[in-house]
Scaffold this active site. Structure first.
Site, PDB file in Angstrom:
ATOM      1  N   GLY A  11      36.749   9.872  25.403  1.00  0.00           N
ATOM      2  CA  GLY A  11      36.214   8.763  26.331  1.00  0.00           C
ATOM      3  C   GLY A  11      36.872   7.255  25.594  1.00  0.00           C
ATOM      4  O   GLY A  11      36.349   7.270  24.171  1.00  0.00           O
ATOM      5  N   ARG A  72      42.198  13.891  27.598  1.00  0.00           N
ATOM      6  CA  ARG A  72      41.468  14.805  27.024  1.00  0.00           C
ATOM      7  C   ARG A  72      42.346  16.187  27.230  1.00  0.00           C
ATOM      8  O   ARG A  72      42.924  16.133  28.582  1.00  0.00           O
ATOM      9  CB  ARG A  72      40.233  15.330  27.603  1.00  0.00           C
ATOM     10  CG  ARG A  72      39.162  14.289  27.244  1.00  0.00           C
ATOM     11  CD  ARG A  72      37.591  14.929  27.571  1.00  0.00           C
ATOM     12  NE  ARG A  72      36.441  14.030  26.994  1.00  0.00           N
ATOM     13  CZ  ARG A  72      36.058  12.754  27.714  1.00  0.00           C
ATOM     14  NH1 ARG A  72      36.744  12.524  28.746  1.00  0.00           N
ATOM     15  NH2 ARG A  72      35.043  12.159  27.075  1.00  0.00           N
ATOM     16  N   ASP A 103      33.931  13.705  18.415  1.00  0.00           N
ATOM     17  CA  ASP A 103      33.915  15.056  18.177  1.00  0.00           C
ATOM     18  C   ASP A 103      35.087  15.926  18.286  1.00  0.00           C
ATOM     19  O   ASP A 103      35.688  16.516  17.585  1.00  0.00           O
ATOM     20  CB  ASP A 103      32.634  15.663  19.131  1.00  0.00           C
ATOM     21  CG  ASP A 103      31.574  15.587  18.378  1.00  0.00           C
ATOM     22  OD1 ASP A 103      31.210  14.344  17.746  1.00  0.00           O
ATOM     23  OD2 ASP A 103      30.586  16.480  18.624  1.00  0.00           O
ATOM     24  N   THR A 126      33.902   5.595  20.009  1.00  0.00           N
ATOM     25  CA  THR A 126      33.227   6.174  21.006  1.00  0.00           C
ATOM     26  C   THR A 126      31.892   5.176  21.313  1.00  0.00           C
ATOM     27  O   THR A 126      31.260   4.715  20.301  1.00  0.00           O
ATOM     28  CB  THR A 126      32.550   7.413  21.050  1.00  0.00           C
ATOM     29  OG1 THR A 126      31.537   7.627  21.789  1.00  0.00           O
ATOM     30  CG2 THR A 126      32.123   8.021  19.439  1.00  0.00           C
ATOM     31  N   ASP A 128      28.995   5.995  22.232  1.00  0.00           N
ATOM     32  CA  ASP A 128      27.760   6.793  22.222  1.00  0.00           C
ATOM     33  C   ASP A 128      26.942   6.616  20.865  1.00  0.00           C
ATOM     34  O   ASP A 128      25.960   7.221  20.584  1.00  0.00           O
ATOM     35  CB  ASP A 128      28.071   8.164  22.508  1.00  0.00           C
ATOM     36  CG  ASP A 128      28.615   8.503  23.968  1.00  0.00           C
ATOM     37  OD1 ASP A 128      28.076   7.560  24.603  1.00  0.00           O
ATOM     38  OD2 ASP A 128      29.424   9.532  24.366  1.00  0.00           O
ATOM     39  N   ASP A 130      26.988   8.576  18.318  1.00  0.00           N
ATOM     40  CA  ASP A 130      26.301   9.784  17.873  1.00  0.00           C
ATOM     41  C   ASP A 130      27.025  10.417  16.757  1.00  0.00           C
ATOM     42  O   ASP A 130      26.875  11.610  16.562  1.00  0.00           O
ATOM     43  CB  ASP A 130      26.462  10.811  19.101  1.00  0.00           C
ATOM     44  CG  ASP A 130      27.696  11.237  19.719  1.00  0.00           C
ATOM     45  OD1 ASP A 130      28.744  10.378  19.392  1.00  0.00           O
ATOM     46  OD2 ASP A 130      27.891  11.840  20.589  1.00  0.00           O
ATOM     47  N   ARG A 172      24.402  11.745  27.417  1.00  0.00           N
ATOM     48  CA  ARG A 172      24.207  12.785  27.795  1.00  0.00           C
ATOM     49  C   ARG A 172      23.114  13.675  26.761  1.00  0.00           C
ATOM     50  O   ARG A 172      22.318  14.126  27.107  1.00  0.00           O
ATOM     51  CB  ARG A 172      25.587  13.671  28.048  1.00  0.00           C
ATOM     52  CG  ARG A 172      25.537  14.121  29.294  1.00  0.00           C
ATOM     53  CD  ARG A 172      26.959  14.737  29.704  1.00  0.00           C
ATOM     54  NE  ARG A 172      27.667  13.684  30.073  1.00  0.00           N
ATOM     55  CZ  ARG A 172      29.081  13.427  30.350  1.00  0.00           C
ATOM     56  NH1 ARG A 172      29.738  14.767  30.204  1.00  0.00           N
ATOM     57  NH2 ARG A 172      29.698  12.729  30.416  1.00  0.00           N
TER      58      ARG A 172
END
Lengths: 323, 323, 323, 323
Positions: A11, A72, A103, A126, A128, A130, A172
């Site tokens: 992403g 991807r 990741d 990213t 996110d 994370d 998510r």
């Protein structure tokens, strides 16, 4: 090392272009040729690889998205795909890689290095936030600003109308965006995957606000909350508590775009420089991050396996501030 | 006339505060007392009416929403409700009204004037731009900028990923927002309620773009399009054409908020001034607008019954520019 | 402790309102009354002190400026002024203070505590980011974004015209804003007070860019640079090198305003909560900050005397990236 | 006509790229080749002319500046320069021109047509909005929004500190930007070149505001005001009235950049399409504009000689609203 490749994968996030620019300029500064690999692993397989010079990355630091595109790749998960990718790199003479992504990106790079010995350094890109091994990922700060600006607009109209809004943001598996943006907009409640959501408790909170004559309430919902996404949570609340006019907003991909914030541009610049310098020093299989305002390197394995934990103090803070 | 009331009604729109400010300041300039009627007709019935002085409207020109709140009133649709509203106004000594809102607002004001003789002037405040008698309604320009900025962010990520985006904007009966913002973002297609949507033609267009190696496509969908809302259109397209990764974004109430644009602040200021001056000149039952850059008055009856027509030249333009 | 006061002092910064809100809400959460002291020490002397309840700080988290106003007080620097201030606080029953501001603010609070024993906790609110004891001051991140957005606009027109721009940003003694925003906009050179500026070296850099066919150059100048402000530097350059059309922009007080960024809202919220909790725990004479993402307390004395040092790695980075 | 050229000239303005895109796409739609002439007349003389295809103008509608660059040409004012320009066009086979710019641009095009018979249509691109024959020029709306957003930030800090701000905006001969943006920010006074400025009257206004306990005042100053620029006016006021802390901000070239507003993108798109269609219909020596929401053509001669007049009603409005 005389030639390195750079690609953006997974992403996309605001600041990826700033990172690409930093990689290219740092290469040039060190007399290295830098090649852009378009559409990440797919382009590596297809040999879609082009030299990037200083002027090619001029005027991109402020642009969202990624000029070398992201993707991807299913093919790269196959042995055959990776073989082709290796051959492309060999043909182009590329001896090292800077992999900008998350990741999945680093997992691919790790396997590839094990199989073909191409060294790589990962850059966390990213929204996110994370990834273990960096306090912030590139794009996270911009995404927070985007969410906060959007919800400020919703607050205007919510306050004018005695309305209850459920706003869904990305996340998510993790509540990073929901938590910080929720504090930033003064949300009446914040629902994240990391903690259980009780609909009854949520309703009590909303009712208490109403009794205090709060004119509106905004509930931030991470898309992966255990009570469901924003639409589902809204339905569950409405079944039991029907005082307010209820609306659901899903911010969606707006969160991935936009001109990067100052902080993301600086972060991306720092990480891009550090990634090239690490490659030149012979480092490989590591993600570069900024931890406590210092450049830090974390083995891919660790960066992938562990995850940043949600700051529990911030959860408590959100509770206090919605008083 | 010594005392007038002002209220904002229906869906709120950016610039309503600027209009309230203009009404208050123009009243003061003409030695008239201005009262804010909170939550529109509901507040009129409840007597929720407060004097507004110059300082009360200081620092609000730039704020979205409406400081005197908006509402849709069921009670005002009853004879009894309107009787109470009249009594509240009589008690407060209010002799004239400035009604800021849309269709429903003006319909209420018209009936009320017929029954109780309270003169009123309407000011068009709605993001939908569907009122006859003004080139632009207050909030429309801001909503267009909000949509355009949001979709620019989506374009960043769409371009990075070869994606097809369906973006739903407000417009149950009219395509004003979809059409202008669609041109503004360079949308590959624009679906509006005013013209029939053919899924096959839409797919041909998307396919043509793909053949020309366009990396992404953005389809603007007015929520009231005859082919369905964005999610429904996306589903119909995906059934037949599955090349792209498809995403749906619903901008929702973000479109109603935000700091008003320069154009909306000026428009709201002009209309607020003109509304008070019209009341003082004995006008009533009319909406004030700006037509061809001149202040114009249109009887409520006409403003409600007719609707602005979509500019067909702009539809043709969108066709040419998505070449 | 049952009653505390909060004030904002010195140059205002975006996020001060978010900090005030956090102080008020945390007080209420802990059953404490919170009073706003308007116009800082001046209002303390004049007794301009008003109870703040939850609803008073509702809807202010997103607003720039400070609802309780800021000021620089000459009177508080006198014994007599401080005596009056103490009497005002005594009358109001205020037992502790949260002082939001910078150097001068904390100096005043320290003297006041020594003389009258009123405990206080400082919260760093200034766009300059020059306070020891916190990684970021409230408002710094927003100011960076404001500068970056403004200079992006200048870059548009600079690139269209082959122009050389000198952009002056705030920073009388420190280059924090110039350095990070300069990296953020991809400035061709960054002039800060911490390092000597050589006009000849600067001209060489600009000439090198021209030889590489760069269409424009942007030079960021901290107002306190040793070579002078932007206008002076521009004049010195123009005397020796007259290829480009040269323009000077002084961003000025735009940098102090605007809706706070997400990061500043979260930072202000954290610090406001921590300040009240510190007072309740009996702490005094300390500034609360966030260091390495953890709440940290620093004695006023240290926070005032030391200064954050400019990150030298970032200077090197700027050099590499302008290649 | 089979080949046309397009160029952007004079001070650039946001939306020029949207206009270029519209010209290129409309050309393609009509089976015409479109060529970009870089750096306007200078590039025409030098033969810096390149084919533009659909993809070349993809993703530029939202960008400020102009991808084909702008310039002011001294050489084109000479007979010799124009001769070379003609030869370049002949070599490239270009039979018609779309000239995007202002007064100077159209003057050049008119002379060129008279001497060499190359037909041209002008598109009004300037932030100054001073061209006769169109209600708005491309870039004016964006510039207004830029000014309004910047001054909103100044208002935040002005209100927090009891300050008097003088804000200088572009407008050497005309007060269009100052007047509309001044109304948009709720300025306490607006100084424009079209009307005489009396310092004493201005001071009275500021004093009256102070008596009404207004916490701040913002004076908008068009750079070409008869009382001087912002710094000069501030000095004159300060000599006689020294209550407030006085600050001067010069917005400068920020006003020329930035992503174009929705209105400017639509306007630029309409004018770009209309310009090509006019050339195809055999029109020449005319500027295309939008008057009363309709496309209108005005001979260069008239567009250059006449100027839009400042709307006097708006001056009166500003007076009322600063009450």
């Amino acid at each position: 090392m005389k030639k390195i490749g750079v690609f953006t994968s997974g992403g996309d996030s605001p600041g990826m272009n700033a990172a690409v620019r930093a990689v290219v300029r740092t290469g040039i500064y060190n007399n290295i040729e830098v090649y852009g690999i378009h559409r990440a692993y797919d382009g590596m397989i297809a040999g879609d690889i082009h030299r990037l010079e200083s002027k090619d990355v001029s005027g991109i630091i402020q642009r969202g998205g990624t000029i070398i595109k992201s993707a991807r790749s299913a093919a790269f998960r196959t042995k055959e795909g990776r073989k082709k990718a290796y051959e492309s790199l060999k043909t182009a003479g590329i001896e090292g890689l800077v992999a900008i992504g998350g990741d999945g990106t680093f997992t691919g790079a790790k396997i590839f290095e094990a199989e073909y010995g191409i060294p790589s350094i990962g850059v966390p890109g990213t929204i996110d936030n994370d990834l273990f091994g960096t306090d912030n990922t590139i794009g996270y700060d911009t995404a927070l600003n985007t969410v906060v600006e959007a919800v400020d607009k919703i607050r205007d109209t919510a306050s004018s109308h005695d309305r209850l809004f459920f706003v869904e943001v990305m996340g998510r598996d993790a509540g990073f965006i929901a938590l910080r943006s929720g504090i930033g907009v003064g949300a009446e409640a914040i629902l994240v995957p990391e903690t259980p959501t009780y609909i009854d408790t949520l309703i009590q909170k909303i009712e208490k606000g109403r009794e205090q004559h709060k004119s509106s309430a905004i509930i931030m919902v991470a898309e992966g909350d255990d009570a469901g996404n924003a639409a589902e949570v809204a339905r569950k609340v409405k079944e039991k508590f029907d005082f307010y006019d209820t609306k659901v907003t899903v911010l969606g991909h707006i969160q991935r775009g936009g001109s990067p914030s100052a902080a993301d541009r600086v972060l991306a610049s720092r990480l891009g420089v550090a990634a090239v310098e690490a490659l030149l020093e012979g480092k490989t299989n590591q993600m570069v991050g900024v931890v406590n305002n210092q450049i830090a390197y974390t083995p891919y394995e660790k960066a992938i396996k562990h995850h940043n934990k949600l700051n529990e103090n911030l959860l408590r803070l959100a509770e206090i501030l919605s008083t």
